[in-house]
Scaffold this active site. Structure first.
Site, PDB file in Angstrom:
ATOM      1  N   CYS A 276       0.829  -1.208   0.000  1.00  0.00           N
ATOM      2  CA  CYS A 276       0.000   0.000   0.000  1.00  0.00           C
ATOM      3  C   CYS A 276       0.861   1.255   0.000  1.00  0.00           C
ATOM      4  O   CYS A 276       0.534   2.246  -0.667  1.00  0.00           O
ATOM      5  CB  CYS A 276      -0.922   0.011   1.212  1.00  0.00           C
ATOM      6  SG  CYS A 276      -2.132  -1.319   1.240  1.00  0.00           S
TER       7      CYS A 276
ATOM      8  N   ARG B 193      -8.250  -4.954  -2.552  1.00  0.00           N
ATOM      9  CA  ARG B 193      -7.534  -3.856  -3.186  1.00  0.00           C
ATOM     10  C   ARG B 193      -8.346  -3.542  -4.440  1.00  0.00           C
ATOM     11  O   ARG B 193      -8.015  -3.943  -5.548  1.00  0.00           O
ATOM     12  CB  ARG B 193      -6.100  -4.289  -3.517  1.00  0.00           C
ATOM     13  CG  ARG B 193      -5.145  -3.147  -3.745  1.00  0.00           C
ATOM     14  CD  ARG B 193      -3.748  -3.668  -4.065  1.00  0.00           C
ATOM     15  NE  ARG B 193      -3.131  -4.374  -2.977  1.00  0.00           N
ATOM     16  CZ  ARG B 193      -2.557  -3.812  -1.916  1.00  0.00           C
ATOM     17  NH1 ARG B 193      -2.530  -2.489  -1.813  1.00  0.00           N
ATOM     18  NH2 ARG B 193      -2.010  -4.526  -0.961  1.00  0.00           N
TER      19      ARG B 193
END
Length: 218
Positions: A55, A132
């Site tokens: 991330c 995601r």
């Protein structure tokens, strides 16, 4: 807002062509109301958690290329279950290590209300550590594309930009974007369903596979 999506994998709750569910939430840039983004493109994406390696690389790349999205009249908006305090601390770390400031809003969604409404997580999940997900939302508030990646594979920022370019190009031209299309490449004409036109085509394939004029395709 109440989540009404059925239990299922990420992206299962909504489909391309659906209206993006509205929400209001706290973010790192202040209160956010999705409806206020009408009139411009928006990329809404979830990340599994703050202070995680994949991330962090995504946010660094998005911060580097944020002006490229802005040039396309597209806003960015991130979401995770982490609190605003966690978001702020993570953004400070990114700034200090990479000398980059993340200025697009990051929503907090500790109760998973938004994540469940968008099908990012199912009603049986207790966190969003496995999602995601990315939603490309057009100026009318319609979902035009979606992608889902696992937690251990980061998104391609160039592909996010290419997808946005392709969506904007087909909207402007009424044509189709072929595989691997990039800005400046030729688009394709939509298929004709007129039998006379099909018989009158120059060859057996040009009625369904024909490049558009370059001027229109740009």
């Amino acid at each position: 807002m109440e989540a009404t999506s059925p239990i299922g994998p990420p992206c299962a709750g909504l489909r391309i062509g659906d209206a993006a569910p509205n929400f209001s939430a706290r973010s790192t840039t202040g209160p956010v109301d999705l409806a206020s983004y009408r009139g411009q493109w928006l990329i809404l994406f979830s990340h599994p958690a703050d202070f995680t390696p994949v991330c962090t690389t995504e946010f660094v790349e998005l911060a580097k290329r944020s002006t490229e999205f802005a040039k396309r009249d597209c806003a960015l908006m991130a979401l995770s279950v982490d609190s605003l305090f966690s978001h702020f601390a993570w953004l400070r770390l990114i700034r200090d290590r990479f000398d980059l400031e993340v200025r697009f809003p990051i929503l907090e969604d500790p109760t998973l209300v938004i994540g469940r409404a968008y099908g990012m997580v199912s009603s049986q999940d207790s966190d969003s550590a496995t999602v995601r997900t990315t939603f490309f939302i057009d100026p009318e508030g319609i979902i035009r594309a979606m992608t889902c990646y696992p937690a251990n594979v980061g998104r391609s920022i160039p592909e996010m930009l290419r997808t946005l370019d392709a969506l904007q190009a087909v909207d402007q031209s009424g044509e189709l974007a072929p595989a691997n299309w990039q800005v400046g490449d030729r688009l394709l004409h939509p298929v004709s369903f007129d039998l006379d036109a099909i018989y009158a085509a120059d060859d057996a394939s040009s009625w369904f596979l024909q490049e558009a004029d370059m001027e229109k395709g740009q």
